[in-house]
Write an enzyme that holds these catalytic residues in place. Structure first.
Site, PDB file in Angstrom:
ATOM      1  N   HIS A 143      79.872 -31.562 -75.927  1.00 33.34           N
ATOM      2  CA  HIS A 143      79.732 -32.165 -74.604  1.00 33.34           C
ATOM      3  C   HIS A 143      79.742 -33.684 -74.644  1.00 33.34           C
ATOM      4  CE1 HIS A 143      79.069 -28.362 -72.484  1.00 33.34           C
ATOM      5  NE2 HIS A 143      78.644 -27.970 -73.669  1.00 33.34           N
ATOM      6  N   CYS A 172      84.203 -27.625 -74.123  1.00 35.23           N
ATOM      7  CA  CYS A 172      83.396 -26.430 -74.393  1.00 35.23           C
ATOM      8  C   CYS A 172      84.169 -25.144 -74.071  1.00 35.23           C
ATOM      9  CB  CYS A 172      82.071 -26.521 -73.647  1.00 35.23           C
ATOM     10  SG  CYS A 172      80.859 -25.368 -74.320  1.00 35.23           S
ATOM     11  N   GLU A 176      79.941 -35.556 -72.243  1.00 40.31           N
ATOM     12  CA  GLU A 176      79.192 -36.065 -71.084  1.00 40.31           C
ATOM     13  C   GLU A 176      77.693 -36.118 -71.370  1.00 40.31           C
ATOM     14  OE1 GLU A 176      80.233 -33.051 -71.439  1.00 40.31           O
ATOM     15  OE2 GLU A 176      78.926 -31.571 -70.475  1.00 40.31           O
TER      16      GLU A 176
END
Lengths: 560, 362
Positions: free
Chosen positions: B338, B253, B340
């Protein structure tokens, strides 16, 4: 490839109704858009897909191998699309393939390979695949003697389900809460079964039932169209359950754990097109089980399509002829691609429509065999308003959550009605909450998630306040804001009038109340179903009414 | 109220008071708890487009940082009676407890459409006089001129291992690699994912100079996500420039934008950003499309990458913006979304594994 044969779903039966006409019509249009000549065979002329405009050539003939072979011989299609005609289309295509008809005329099966479909539909093959990819399926044991039964008494999880093999209508089966009941019921089942065989399976009664509509293209791109959560927990056929989209009580981790599992399954099966995955989720933990997969456009995909605005059948048809999700345009926005996951900014409620009003003596209880002959779907910005809209859409006697049968029932009877799934359980549940039994108690009886019960409790609370306001003749809380609140969560004007007791009341209070209801009634706005929660501008005029401030349709009317 | 004077009336949610920030919308249908604790939302008032928020309550496990990060919250309807086995309190309780000002009961779709057509803008949640509030709003520093990274980054280095957050001095034994993380606004799940792959993370303040980063002798360097305009982070960019080529570098990001700047490229502000859990990203190397979790308001300018040694590896399928770059010469790569998740789809977890493999290559 020039000509494609599409098989329709034939006569309307339970679980396979107008939604397959909708899917088939979308598919025919999509294929013609791609430049193919479409030949259609369907035995049911009362469908949109058999209209002259839908396909290039239409055969209204019986859906069997003989007639289908004659159509193939005459039209000489290059491809056959079997996954949009429900189970009927799929079965016929399987027979044509196994009987050598497709090979004889050089017809290619489009979309998901038959082997993948068989793997999804054959219980044993499917369980084997799930074990390979480490996705949990409910544990089961095949028992053929009392010795075997005794050996597993301490290993099976309770409660468990006992299903004797080859008995009529499941005679001799049941649920065992403990080893004594399992021993007794199991022995009886062994005697009753013609082959002296019973299956014992982990019971998931009371678990949450959640579905994911997923898609995959030939390049392996996978997306979720929509997930849905059943109001009725496991034990009621999803076609007979009140369903809400998207899921409401799953946290982000739970949502994506189940999404990941669904995508893993569609990849492992090698589906090309749409597919429906049903899961049972423990309401008190992270564990879940894969219940079933429908490897084709199904009743649920038609619902997901309408709920999200995503044209599943259209995109499935395009995938079947080799297009990929990143190439296909998202028709709704006109600016983005079909390869994305719809974001909803509203709540969708589906209620099944059962035919018990026409068959008053039929058994109204609901279990794993579907009884509904139709369904209604409603959209609004809150669950309460969507539920109330859906109730009215049923076109039954009840226009809200009051039902005289349950209002006059004694407490014991009502407890039983709440515990036992029937087409009228929603009203029984509402009556229980109306009697002040509380969400905990109604949840204990019905196993319906507390979130849904809280919402129904909210609706019943508004009911109570309206009745109270009517008795106080305007002396209590502010009538105008109470009416606004009632409209906002979905009470129709007729119900508001009735609850206030002003239907035929021409006193000053009655007139004021009725005038206020009329004034607020004309204030709903229309919001767009745009697949993207307002992120992109959209072209498709598909709207729902709600009590909010901004009107999406008004803008559209001004623009044109 | 928005900076153009548009007023939307609603009911209070969470703490009483007033708050200002850049109003942005997120289209994810789940994940409000993760969003509320994601430091990348610092300085922003987050509007959630899904109308029913708080249904599954707040639990003790799904926090992405130690505090609530956005400036405020806008929802259609906050659930007071949530239902989920892990829920310990309601959305309102969390906000009130931690002092976040929110608002509910307004037409969130109308605000979303306004941001879509007019771009993101500053806004204020208040209960006072609208004219006076507008004056205060216009007197507030605008989002793009504020430095949020230095207020959300860790003050002192710490480590993250199998058991979560731990002292920096604890042993790195039993781990495969040691990762240096430049914390510009980390989410815990990034550290959890690395720990699951036997990597111990050393989390450092954003402004740590390159020599100090290298002094930890890491096997790789992670540039974390974070809030704000990347071009304002010159000291961090300078450090990254020195780190390039020394160790494998991976950016997520804001980290993607920092890598771009360090290589000599530029970034620009998107009209209303990408925030949600449904953004399709195309991998230009194998042609596949992945559904990703996104939260960013700035993007890499593709033209500015010419001559920097970086290539574009991934593009957003909706608007064609850059979603990933790689500078193979200096063993650096980054993605704009993202992997994650938290919230969002788990489809791009493979990037953690890929970076671990890269660290294995040295």
């Amino acid at each position: 490839m020039e000509t494609i044969l599409v098989i329709g779903s034939g006569p309307i039966v339970i679980g396979q109704a107008a939604e397959f006409d909708y899917a088939g019509t979308q598919a025919c249009k999509a294929l013609r858009e791609e430049g193919y000549r479409v030949a259609l065979i369907n035995s049911n002329p009362a469908t949109i897909m058999t209209d002259r405009e839908t396909a290039d050539v239409v055969y209204i003939e019986p859906l069997n191998v003989d007639f289908c072979e004659r159509v193939i011989a005459r039209e000489r299609p290059d491809g056959l699309l079997p996954t949009l005609g429900g189970q009927t289309g799929l079965n016929l295509a399987t027979q044509l393939a196994n009987g050598g008809v497709l090979d004889k005329y050089g017809v290619r099966l489009l979309g998901t390979p038959l082997s993948a479909i068989q793997q999804a539909e054959d219980r044993e093959q499917f369980r084997r695949l799930m074990r390979e990819i480490k996705e949990p399926v409910p544990e089961s044991w095949i028992i053929e003697s009392p010795d075997q039964l005794e050996a597993i008494l301490d290993t099976v999880p309770y409660p468990c389900i006992i299903r004797p093999a080859y008995t009529l209508g499941g005679t001799g089966g049941g649920i065992a809460e403990d080893r004594e009941t399992l021993w007794e019921t199991g022995l009886k089942g062994l005697q009753l079964s013609m082959r002296s065989q019973i299956m014992i399976e982990r019971s998931l009664l009371g678990w949450k039932e959640v579905e994911y509509e997923v898609m995959r293209d030939s390049k392996g791109n996978c997306i979720t169209i929509c997930n849905m959560e059943n109001f009725d927990p496991m034990g009621v056929h999803t076609g007979d359950s009140i369903v809400v989209a998207p899921s409401q009580t799953l946290s982000d981790i739970e949502y994506h754990m189940l999404r990941t599992a669904s995508l893993k399954i569609i990849r492992a099966l090698g589906i090309e097109g749409g597919c429906n995955v049903q899961l049972a989720v423990n309401p008190n933990g992270f564990d879940y089980y894969v219940i079933e997969v429908n490897p084709r456009v199904s009743r649920s995909s038609a619902l997901a399509s309408k709920a999200t605005g995503y044209p599943i059948a259209r995109v499935s048809a395009k995938i079947a002829v080799g297009r990929t999700l990143d190439e296909i345009e998202n028709q709704v926005t006109g600016t983005t691609k079909a390869c994305f996951e719809p974001a909803l900014d509203y709540c969708v409620v589906k209620i099944p429509r059962w035919p018990f009003d026409k068959f008053p003596n039929a058994d109204r209880s609901l279990f794993t065999q579907m009884k509904a002959t139709g369904e209604v779907m409603a959209i609004d910005r809150s669950f309460e308003a969507a539920l109330m809209k859906a109730v009215r859409g049923l076109e039954i006697r009840q226009k809200d959550l009051k039902h005289p049968k349950y209002e006059s029932m004694d407490d014991d009877g009502l407890r039983r009605a709440i515990a036992k799934p029937t087409d009228e359980r929603l009203w029984a549940v509402a009556e229980g909450l109306r009697r002040g039994w509380g969400v905990e108690e109604v949840n204990r009886l019905s196993k319906v998630d507390k979130w849904f019960l809280q919402k129904i409790s909210h609706l019943v609370g508004i009911e109570r306040r309206l009745v109270e306001a009517g008795k106080l003749r305007g002396e209590g809380e502010d009538l105008s804001s109470l009416i606004a609140e009632a409209f906002l969560i979905g009470y129709p004007s007729a119900s508001i009038r009735r609850l206030l007791g002003v239907e035929s009341d021409d006193s000053p209070f009655g007139q004021v109340a009725k005038a206020e209801i009329e004034r607020q009634k004309i204030m709903p706005v229309f919001k767009m179903v745009d697949t993207c929660a307002g992120e992109f501008e959209s072209q498709t005029p598909y709207f729902y009414g709600t009590f909010e401030t901004e009107d999406d349709a008004l803008e559209l009317r001004k623009a044109t | 109220m928005l900076s153009d004077g548009a007023v939307y009336a609603g009911r209070p949610l969470g703490a009483a008071g007033e708050t200002t920030g850049e109003v942005v919308f997120n289209t994810g249908m789940t994940g409000y708890q993760e969003i509320l604790t994601d430091p990348s939302y610092a300085g922003q008032i987050v509007l959630l487009t899904y109308p029913l928020i708080g249904n599954y309550g707040i639990n003790d496990d799904d926090f992405e940082s130690d505090r609530l990060q956005p400036a405020g919250l806008i929802v259609r309807e906050a659930c007071d009676l949530p239902s989920n086995w892990r829920s310990t309190r309601t959305l309102h309780q969390l906000l009130a407890e931690r002092g976040m000002v929110g608002i509910q009961g307004l037409d969130t779709r109308a605000i979303t459409k306004r941001i879509r057509s007019g771009g993101v803008t500053m806004g204020i949640i208040t209960h006072g006089d609208p004219d006076e509030a507008l004056l205060r709003l216009r007197g507030t520093q605008v989002y793009g001129e504020s430095d949020f990274v230095y207020s959300v980054t860790t003050k002192a280095p710490y480590a993250w291992g199998y058991a979560g957050k731990e002292g920096i001095e604890e042993s790195s034994e039993g781990y495969r690699f040691r990762l240096a993380v430049l914390d510009c606004g980390l989410k815990h799940n990034i550290l959890r994912r690395f720990a699951a792959l036997n990597v111990r993370s050393i989390v450092l303040p954003a402004a740590t100079p390159a020599e100090e980063v290298l002094a930890w002798n890491p096997d790789g360097i992670l540039l974390s996500p974070g809030p704000g305009d990347p071009s304002r982070l010159e000291p961090v960019i300078e450090a990254v420039r020195h780190l390039l080529g020394q160790k494998p570098v991976f950016g997520i990001c804001l980290g993607n934008q920092l890598l771009c700047h360090a290589l000599g490229g530029r970034t620009f502000k998107l009209k209303f950003g990408h925030r949600g859990s449904n953004h399709p990203v195309k991998d230009l190397e194998d042609g596949t499309v992945t559904i990703t979790s996104q939260n960013h308001g700035y993007a890499v300018d593709p033209d500015s990458l010419a001559g920097t040694g970086a290539v574009i590896t991934q593009l957003n399928l909706n608007d064609g913006t850059v979603e990933g770059i790689r500078a193979a010469g200096v063993r650096a790569s980054s993605i704009q979304y993202h992997p994650e998740a938290a919230p969002g789809p788990w489809d791009s977890r493979k990037y953690f594994l890929q970076f671990v493999e890269q660290m294995a290559g040295g």
